[in-house]
Enzyme design. Structure first.
Site, PDB file in Angstrom:
ATOM      1  N   ASP A   1     -24.960  22.712 -24.456  1.00 47.54           N
ATOM      2  CA  ASP A   1     -25.646  23.151 -23.465  1.00 47.54           C
ATOM      3  C   ASP A   1     -26.954  24.089 -23.556  1.00 47.54           C
ATOM      4  O   ASP A   1     -28.229  24.501 -23.312  1.00 47.54           O
ATOM      5  CB  ASP A   1     -24.778  24.532 -22.938  1.00 47.54           C
ATOM      6  CG  ASP A   1     -23.854  23.593 -21.985  1.00 47.54           C
ATOM      7  OD1 ASP A   1     -24.172  22.302 -22.012  1.00 47.54           O
ATOM      8  OD2 ASP A   1     -22.665  23.629 -21.563  1.00 47.54           O
TER       9      ASP A   1
ATOM     10  N   GLN B   1     -30.363  17.573 -22.856  1.00 44.55           N
ATOM     11  CA  GLN B   1     -29.314  17.437 -22.853  1.00 44.55           C
ATOM     12  C   GLN B   1     -28.499  16.070 -23.307  1.00 44.55           C
ATOM     13  O   GLN B   1     -28.193  15.597 -24.425  1.00 44.55           O
ATOM     14  CB  GLN B   1     -28.191  18.755 -21.646  1.00 44.55           C
ATOM     15  CG  GLN B   1     -27.652  19.804 -22.518  1.00 44.55           C
ATOM     16  CD  GLN B   1     -26.925  20.495 -20.961  1.00 44.55           C
ATOM     17  OE1 GLN B   1     -27.161  19.911 -19.913  1.00 44.55           O
ATOM     18  NE2 GLN B   1     -25.574  21.071 -21.332  1.00 44.55           N
TER      19      GLN B   1
ATOM     20  N   GLN C   1     -13.442   4.061  -2.174  1.00 42.37           N
ATOM     21  CA  GLN C   1     -14.040   2.869  -1.903  1.00 42.37           C
ATOM     22  C   GLN C   1     -15.542   2.963  -2.582  1.00 42.37           C
ATOM     23  O   GLN C   1     -16.421   3.733  -1.965  1.00 42.37           O
ATOM     24  CB  GLN C   1     -14.361   2.167  -0.778  1.00 42.37           C
ATOM     25  CG  GLN C   1     -13.848   0.677  -1.222  1.00 42.37           C
ATOM     26  CD  GLN C   1     -13.507   0.190   0.624  1.00 42.37           C
ATOM     27  OE1 GLN C   1     -14.914  -0.050   1.229  1.00 42.37           O
ATOM     28  NE2 GLN C   1     -12.591  -0.608   0.613  1.00 42.37           N
TER      29      GLN C   1
ATOM     30  N   HIS D   1       1.076  -1.135   0.032  1.00 44.48           N
ATOM     31  CA  HIS D   1       0.009  -0.063  -0.058  1.00 44.48           C
ATOM     32  C   HIS D   1       1.396   1.391   0.017  1.00 44.48           C
ATOM     33  O   HIS D   1       2.046   1.460   0.657  1.00 44.48           O
ATOM     34  CB  HIS D   1      -0.420  -0.042   1.069  1.00 44.48           C
ATOM     35  CG  HIS D   1      -1.485  -1.332   1.325  1.00 44.48           C
ATOM     36  ND1 HIS D   1      -1.592  -2.470   1.460  1.00 44.48           N
ATOM     37  CD2 HIS D   1      -3.273  -1.716   1.105  1.00 44.48           C
ATOM     38  CE1 HIS D   1      -2.278  -3.008   1.412  1.00 44.48           C
ATOM     39  NE2 HIS D   1      -3.489  -2.962   1.658  1.00 44.48           N
TER      40      HIS D   1
ATOM     41  N   LYS E   1      -1.035  -7.951  -4.215  1.00 46.17           N
ATOM     42  CA  LYS E   1      -1.967  -6.461  -4.492  1.00 46.17           C
ATOM     43  C   LYS E   1      -0.860  -5.784  -4.487  1.00 46.17           C
ATOM     44  O   LYS E   1      -0.279  -5.721  -3.442  1.00 46.17           O
ATOM     45  CB  LYS E   1      -3.280  -7.303  -3.365  1.00 46.17           C
ATOM     46  CG  LYS E   1      -3.749  -5.711  -2.508  1.00 46.17           C
ATOM     47  CD  LYS E   1      -4.813  -5.671  -1.635  1.00 46.17           C
ATOM     48  CE  LYS E   1      -5.522  -4.632  -0.878  1.00 46.17           C
ATOM     49  NZ  LYS E   1      -6.039  -4.831   0.047  1.00 46.17           N
TER      50      LYS E   1
ATOM     51  N   LYS F   1     -15.265  23.795 -19.858  1.00 48.37           N
ATOM     52  CA  LYS F   1     -15.327  23.379 -21.541  1.00 48.37           C
ATOM     53  C   LYS F   1     -14.638  23.958 -22.109  1.00 48.37           C
ATOM     54  O   LYS F   1     -14.873  23.721 -22.972  1.00 48.37           O
ATOM     55  CB  LYS F   1     -16.683  23.684 -21.111  1.00 48.37           C
ATOM     56  CG  LYS F   1     -17.659  23.183 -20.384  1.00 48.37           C
ATOM     57  CD  LYS F   1     -19.721  23.830 -20.276  1.00 48.37           C
ATOM     58  CE  LYS F   1     -20.098  23.094 -19.447  1.00 48.37           C
ATOM     59  NZ  LYS F   1     -21.797  23.484 -19.697  1.00 48.37           N
TER      60      LYS F   1
END
Length: 532
Positions: A353, A506, A234, A144, A171, A315
């Site tokens: 939009d 949209q 998670q 980890h 892992k 955007k």
């Protein structure tokens, strides 16, 4: 580093009455202070659709290994993974190391299906095992990293080190500093020659937990409920199964998503994933917390990353990453949708939009005025006041201007307001000037800023006193659906238009652009009604 193209074998798997497109296991962490509580949680994990449970025995108070493990393993309704995580690897155990390892050996003896041992002590642990270990149990050796995600080269070396210990399953869990960090884990995961769990922690690592099903991960973790997590970022079991349709993700599944920052509030994944499933379209739609659009697009350049929605504040940056831009989007200077053309991989930018927003406003004005489509746009000749000069503001300014409205742009930065207003022959104001702006009654007010969005729902861009001069108020914010601005506008006698209406219109258009299929319009409305 760009995520390269690849192709894992494509197979449907039949398990019981269920057809899956992957064999990735959903593991539910069980974290409770008593054995009785763990037994209850394990049954919930089975009921929710989990495949196995991770018994985090480091959370137990007054843990008696032989007694407690015997009960938990033998009464578990699902296969068990026993983890006894020490503090030095992010867990709760802070006692004698030899006793911890002895408890894990005991779990193997009592019939656990998997145990997890940390790389740091793996060699010593394997050396301490008796000559012949139980055939049933598989040993996961884990590493980890709570600070970052190493390079692909470093990760590959780490996989080799873990394999060298004798691990049955590798892992590696890292931390996402940027969303592009997931690509390194995907690159290693897809080329792994041994069963591997590869996950990236944190909100920017969410895609690694879902796309484990696409890139061949051994398992992914899903919590019983939001907040009850064993690692940052998670998702819940229900989200994996019901929101992201994880059983339906395969190696050839196309990846779509909404690019923004923040992005956790977005309802788009609910709408598009439900729509993809109902239309039997092989796609997954993700919330993508992106810091730098150009880097994201360059990194995820593989053909399967097929299209994106764009929201605040990306955007305009998205437009700069396009190979081609629709003329309307080019005039607006921002995109809200990007499609990857499958034949040559070119990125095409669109702005829808204005279609969604203007249609919603016109429809409400017609209802209010008793007008028909034949009588032309009800926006013609109206004073149309827009708060905000970003991507959505530009789109609605151009859209309303095309319909014959007189445009006024109010923005925190006056120069930006002036720049936009000049392009639509309009007037520019500062936000401070807006509260005193009243050239006429019955104007239209449109908010395109994030002011009032969750979690800052008590904010509003204008005073309630100002709203009496407007006949219609539209708020592009749709979480919450009824913003403070809309609530006060309604109290002031104005007709209100929810941001959800723009969003729905949209969604109809964008679904068809993504899939080439007719949009399931009623389903989209139903899903949005449930989630707002």
């Amino acid at each position: 580093m760009a995520l390269e193209s690849f192709q894992l074998p494509i197979t449907d798997f039949h398990i019981g009455n269920e057809t899956r497109r992957n064999l990735v296991l959903i593991c539910v962490p069980i974290m409770a202070e008593s054995v009785d509580q763990m037994l209850v949680q394990m049954q919930k994990a089975k009921d929710f659709g989990g495949d196995l449970v991770e018994l985090r025995v480091d959370f137990l108070k007054n843990f008696v290994p032989r007694q407690d493990l015997d009960i938990l393993i033998k009464q578990a309704p699902l296969p068990t993974l026993v983890t006894y995580r020490p503090r030095w690897e992010g867990g709760q155990y802070d006692g004698d190391e030899s006793k911890r390892r002895e408890a894990l050996r005991l779990a193997m003896e009592l019939g656990a299906d998997y145990i997890d041992i940390e790389l740091k002590v793996a060699h010593d642990f394997f050396n301490s095992l008796p000559g012949k270990r139980p055939e049933k149990v598989k040993i996961i050796v884990s590493s980890h990293n709570y600070e970052r995600t190493p390079s692909v080269k470093e990760l590959s070396h780490l996989v080799a080190r873990i394999q060298a210990t004798g691990a049955d399953i590798v892992k590696i869990a890292t931390t996402a500093v940027d969303i592009i960090d997931n690509a390194r884990i995907f690159q290693v995961l897809v080329h792994s020659q041994v069963p591997m769990i590869g996950l990236v922690m944190g909100e920017r690592g969410l895609m690694s937990r879902i796309l484990a099903a696409k890139f061949g991960g051994f398992l992914t973790f899903g919590s019983l409920e939001a907040g009850l997590v064993s690692a940052p970022g998670q998702p819940t079991v229900k989200e994996l199964l019901d929101l992201y349709n994880m059983r339906l993700i395969g190696p050839d599944t196309k990846v779509y998503g909404v690019i923004g920052n923040p992005i956790g509030h977005s309802k788009s994944p609910h709408i598009y994933n439900a729509s993809f499933k109902s239309s039997s379209f092989n796609g997954i739609y993700l919330p993508l917390l992106v810091d730098d659009v150009s880097t994201f697009i360059t990194t995820y350049s593989a053909p399967d990353f097929a299209g994106y929605s764009y929201t605040i504040p990306h955007k305009e940056a998205g437009l700069k990453c396009c190979d081609e831009v629709d003329p309307i989007a080019k005039a607006i200077g921002a995109i809200s949708c990007m499609i990857k053309r499958s034949t040559e991989g070119k990125l095409i930018g669109y702005n829808i939009d204005y279609l969604g927003g203007i249609a919603a406003i016109e429809e409400e004005l017609r209802v209010s005025n008793g007008a028909t489509l034949a009588s032309g746009s009800p926006l013609a000749g109206k004073t149309f006041v827009i708060i905000g000069a970003g991507g959505a503001g530009k789109a609605l300014a151009y859209g309303a201007y095309e319909k014959g409205a007189r445009i006024v742009v109010a923005n925190r930065t006056y120069d930006k307001a002036k720049e936009l207003a000049s392009k639509v022959r309009g007037q520019a104001l500062t936000l401070a000037e807006l509260n005193d702006f009243c050239p006429e009654e019955g104007m239209i007010l449109v908010n395109t800023t994030p002011v009032g969005m969750e979690p800052r729902t008590e904010e509003t861009p204008v005073s309630k006193e100002t709203l009496k001069h407007y006949s219609l108020v539209f708020d592009a914010v749709y979480t919450p659906k009824l913003t403070r601005l809309l609530r006060e506008a309604k109290q002031s006698g104005a007709t209100i238009v929810y941001g959800t209406e723009m969003f729905i219109n949209q969604a109809f258009i964008q679904f068809e652009m993504f899939t080439g299929l007719p949009a399931p319009k009623q389903l989209i409305r139903d899903v949005l009604a449930i989630t707002t």
